[in-house]
Design a protein around this motif. Structure first.
Motif, PDB file in Angstrom:
ATOM      1  N   ALA A 262       4.084  -9.996  -0.629  1.00 55.87           N
ATOM      2  CA  ALA A 262       3.832  -8.619  -0.193  1.00 55.87           C
ATOM      3  C   ALA A 262       3.107  -8.644   1.128  1.00 55.87           C
ATOM      4  O   ALA A 262       2.287  -9.531   1.403  1.00 55.87           O
ATOM      5  CB  ALA A 262       3.005  -7.852  -1.218  1.00 55.87           C
ATOM      6  N   ILE A 263       3.408  -7.654   1.952  1.00 50.98           N
ATOM      7  CA  ILE A 263       2.666  -7.425   3.191  1.00 50.98           C
ATOM      8  C   ILE A 263       1.531  -6.483   2.811  1.00 50.98           C
ATOM      9  O   ILE A 263       1.766  -5.342   2.407  1.00 50.98           O
ATOM     10  CB  ILE A 263       3.578  -6.829   4.275  1.00 50.98           C
ATOM     11  CG1 ILE A 263       4.735  -7.791   4.555  1.00 50.98           C
ATOM     12  CG2 ILE A 263       2.787  -6.554   5.556  1.00 50.98           C
ATOM     13  CD1 ILE A 263       5.802  -7.229   5.468  1.00 50.98           C
ATOM     14  N   MET A 264       0.286  -6.969   2.922  1.00 50.66           N
ATOM     15  CA  MET A 264      -0.853  -6.246   2.364  1.00 50.66           C
ATOM     16  C   MET A 264      -2.113  -6.619   3.131  1.00 50.66           C
ATOM     17  O   MET A 264      -2.099  -7.489   4.002  1.00 50.66           O
ATOM     18  CB  MET A 264      -1.013  -6.598   0.886  1.00 50.66           C
ATOM     19  CG  MET A 264      -1.137  -8.093   0.623  1.00 50.66           C
ATOM     20  SD  MET A 264      -1.329  -8.530  -1.120  1.00 50.66           S
ATOM     21  CE  MET A 264      -3.060  -8.098  -1.375  1.00 50.66           C
ATOM     22  N   ASN A 265      -3.202  -5.931   2.788  1.00 49.46           N
ATOM     23  CA  ASN A 265      -4.481  -6.197   3.433  1.00 49.46           C
ATOM     24  C   ASN A 265      -5.272  -7.185   2.581  1.00 49.46           C
ATOM     25  O   ASN A 265      -5.801  -6.810   1.528  1.00 49.46           O
ATOM     26  CB  ASN A 265      -5.265  -4.894   3.605  1.00 49.46           C
ATOM     27  CG  ASN A 265      -6.555  -5.098   4.377  1.00 49.46           C
ATOM     28  OD1 ASN A 265      -6.934  -6.224   4.695  1.00 49.46           O
ATOM     29  ND2 ASN A 265      -7.243  -4.023   4.696  1.00 49.46           N
TER      30      ASN A 265
ATOM     31  N   SER B 108       0.808  -1.222   0.000  1.00 54.17           N
ATOM     32  CA  SER B 108       0.000   0.000   0.000  1.00 54.17           C
ATOM     33  C   SER B 108       0.840   1.270   0.000  1.00 54.17           C
ATOM     34  O   SER B 108       0.309   2.369  -0.213  1.00 54.17           O
ATOM     35  CB  SER B 108      -0.948   0.009   1.202  1.00 54.17           C
ATOM     36  OG  SER B 108      -0.226   0.039   2.419  1.00 54.17           O
ATOM     37  N   ASN B 109       2.154   1.149   0.218  1.00 56.16           N
ATOM     38  CA  ASN B 109       3.009   2.346   0.181  1.00 56.16           C
ATOM     39  C   ASN B 109       2.943   3.036  -1.173  1.00 56.16           C
ATOM     40  O   ASN B 109       3.090   4.259  -1.264  1.00 56.16           O
ATOM     41  CB  ASN B 109       4.465   1.975   0.485  1.00 56.16           C
ATOM     42  CG  ASN B 109       4.684   1.605   1.935  1.00 56.16           C
ATOM     43  OD1 ASN B 109       3.801   1.786   2.767  1.00 56.16           O
ATOM     44  ND2 ASN B 109       5.853   1.054   2.237  1.00 56.16           N
ATOM     45  N   ILE B 110       2.735   2.263  -2.235  1.00 58.81           N
ATOM     46  CA  ILE B 110       2.757   2.839  -3.580  1.00 58.81           C
ATOM     47  C   ILE B 110       1.680   3.904  -3.749  1.00 58.81           C
ATOM     48  O   ILE B 110       1.859   4.869  -4.496  1.00 58.81           O
ATOM     49  CB  ILE B 110       2.601   1.729  -4.644  1.00 58.81           C
ATOM     50  CG1 ILE B 110       2.915   2.256  -6.039  1.00 58.81           C
ATOM     51  CG2 ILE B 110       1.214   1.114  -4.612  1.00 58.81           C
ATOM     52  CD1 ILE B 110       4.349   2.606  -6.271  1.00 58.81           C
ATOM     53  N   SER B 111       0.545   3.761  -3.041  1.00 56.23           N
ATOM     54  CA  SER B 111      -0.587   4.676  -3.246  1.00 56.23           C
ATOM     55  C   SER B 111      -0.737   5.701  -2.132  1.00 56.23           C
ATOM     56  O   SER B 111      -1.716   6.451  -2.107  1.00 56.23           O
ATOM     57  CB  SER B 111      -1.879   3.861  -3.345  1.00 56.23           C
ATOM     58  OG  SER B 111      -2.121   3.148  -2.128  1.00 56.23           O
TER      59      SER B 111
END
Length: 316
Positions: free
Chosen positions: A252-255, A224-227
Motif C-alpha cells: 500500500a502507498i501510505m504514511n 488513506s482513500n478508504i477514510s
C-alpha cells in the motif's frame, strides 16, 4: 507464487503473497501540500530530505516520489516536472537505500525518473486508457521495471467492482503483448471512500481476492482513500489495512510516520506468519515503548534504526 522484485543500488524488496506487507511511503508528494510545493519551486529540498529519512526509519520499504508541482512561473508540467523528478530521485537515493516508486501522470517525467533511478524502481502508473497504455507500457518494457496498474479506463472510475476487475485484466493482457509478465504488474483496484460508499471496504477485499486468484497479480492501493472525508481517519485506516492484508493485498502507498497504521501492519505481518519468530514485532514494540515514554514516533524509530545499525556494525 507471484514475486515483484524492486531494487535500489544496494537493496532488494520483494512484493509477494508470502512476503511481509510492503509499505510504500507516500510523503514525497506535493499534492495537497502547499508548503512542500512552494519549497520545491524555490529549489528548497529540506522537507524532501526529512521525509525520506523519517519514512525509512519508521518502516517504509519503498519510497514513492512525486514531482507534480504546478509552477507559478511555468504551469506546463511537461517542461517543469521531468527535471524536478530527476533531481528529487538523485537526492533521495543519495540519502536512503530503499527502492523507489516513480509517480507521475506525465510520461516524460516517468522516463526522466527511470533514467535517473538506480536499480529497479516501481513505475506509478499505467491505467486502462488506450493512450496511457500506448505511452507507458513501452517504457515499462524498455527499462524492464514493474508497474502499478490502476483500474480505470477511458470511461472513468466505475463504482462496479466487476468493471474494475475487467479493466485490470485488460491491462495485464495488453502488457503481455509487450512482453511484460504478470508478476511485474501491481494492480491498484481503487479504494473508494467508505463515507460515500458503505460497501467500499467489502468491494476492495473481494477484488483483491479475485486479482490474486484469477490474475495472479500483486496489489496495492492508496490506503488513506478508504477514510476520506471522515473524522479520526487513522483509526479507520488502521482497521482497513489488516483486513486488506488478510484478503491478500500485498502493498500500500501510505504514511509510515503514523504509528497506529504501522502498528496494524506489523501485527498483521505477525498474524499472517510473515514475521519470522516475531522479530520485527519485538523490535517495533521497543519503539512503542519509547513513544509511551514521550518520544515522537519518528524520533523513536530513528533511534531504533540507529541502534540496530550500530549493533550490526559491531557484530561485523
Amino acid at each position: 507464487m507471484t514475486r515483484t522484485v524492486l531494487e535500489s543500488k544496494s537493496k532488494t524488496v520483494v512484493i509477494g503473497f508470502d512476503e511481509p506487507f510492503c509499505v510504500i511511503g507516500e510523503r514525497i508528494n506535493p499534492t495537497g501540500r502547499k508548503k512542500l510545493a512552494a519549497e520545491l519551486e524555490a529549489g528548497d529540498f529540506s522537507t524532501v530530505e526529512k521525509d525520506a529519512l523519517e519514512q525509512v526509519a519508521c518502516g517504509a520499504m519503498v519510497l514513492d516520489v512525486n514531482a507534480g508541482v504546478v509552477y507559478n512561473s511555468n504551469p506546463n508540467p511537461n517542461e517543469t516536472e521531468p527535471p524536478l523528478m530527476r533531481r528529487i530521485i538523485e537526492l533521495v537515493q543519495g540519502l536512503v537505500d530503499a527502492p523507489l516508486c516513480i509517480d507521475s501522470s506525465v510520461p516524460a517525467a516517468l522516463e526522466a525518473g527511470l533514467a535517473a533511478a538506480q536499480g529497479r524502481p516501481l513505475l506509478n502508473s499505467v491505467t486502462g486508457e488506450e493512450e496511457r497504455m500506448d505511452r507507458v507500457l513501452p517504457l515499462v518494457r524498455k527499462y524492464n521495471v514493474p508497474v502499478v496498474a490502476i483500474s480505470n479506463d477511458d470511461t472513468g472510475i466505475s463504482e462496479d467492482p466487476d468493471v474494475r476487475f475487467e479493466v485490470a485484466r485488460k491491462i495485464v493482457q495488453r502488457a503481455a503483448d509487450f512482453g511484460i509478465p504478470a508478476h511485474d504488474i501491481v494492480v491498484d483496484p481503487l479504494v473508494m471512500p467508505v463515507g460515500a460508499m458503505a460497501s467500499a471496504g467489502q468491494q476492495v477485499f473481494a477484488l483483491v481476492r479475485r486479482l490474486r486468484d484469477e490474475l495472479g497479480v500483486n496489489t496495492t492501493c492508496g490506503a488513506s482513500n478508504i477514510s476520506f472525508g471522515l473524522p479520526h481517519r487513522h483509526g479507520i485506516n488502521a482497521a482497513f489495512l489488516p483486513m486488506a492484508i488478510g484478503a491478500g493485498m500485498t502493498s500500500a502507498i501510505m504514511n509510515p510516520v503514523r504509528p497506529v497504521e504501522m502498528e496494524a501492519v506489523r501485527a498483521a505481518n505477525l498474524l499472517m506468519n510473515h514475521d519470522a519468530n516475531g522479530a520485527e514485532w519485538i523490535r517495533f514494540s521497543r519503539v512503542l515503548d519509547a513513544v509511551a515514554e514521550g518520544a515522537s514516533f519518528a524520533e523513536a524509530s530513528q533511534a531504533a534504526a540507529a541502534e540496530g545499525g550500530g549493533r550490526r556494525r559491531r557484530r561485523g
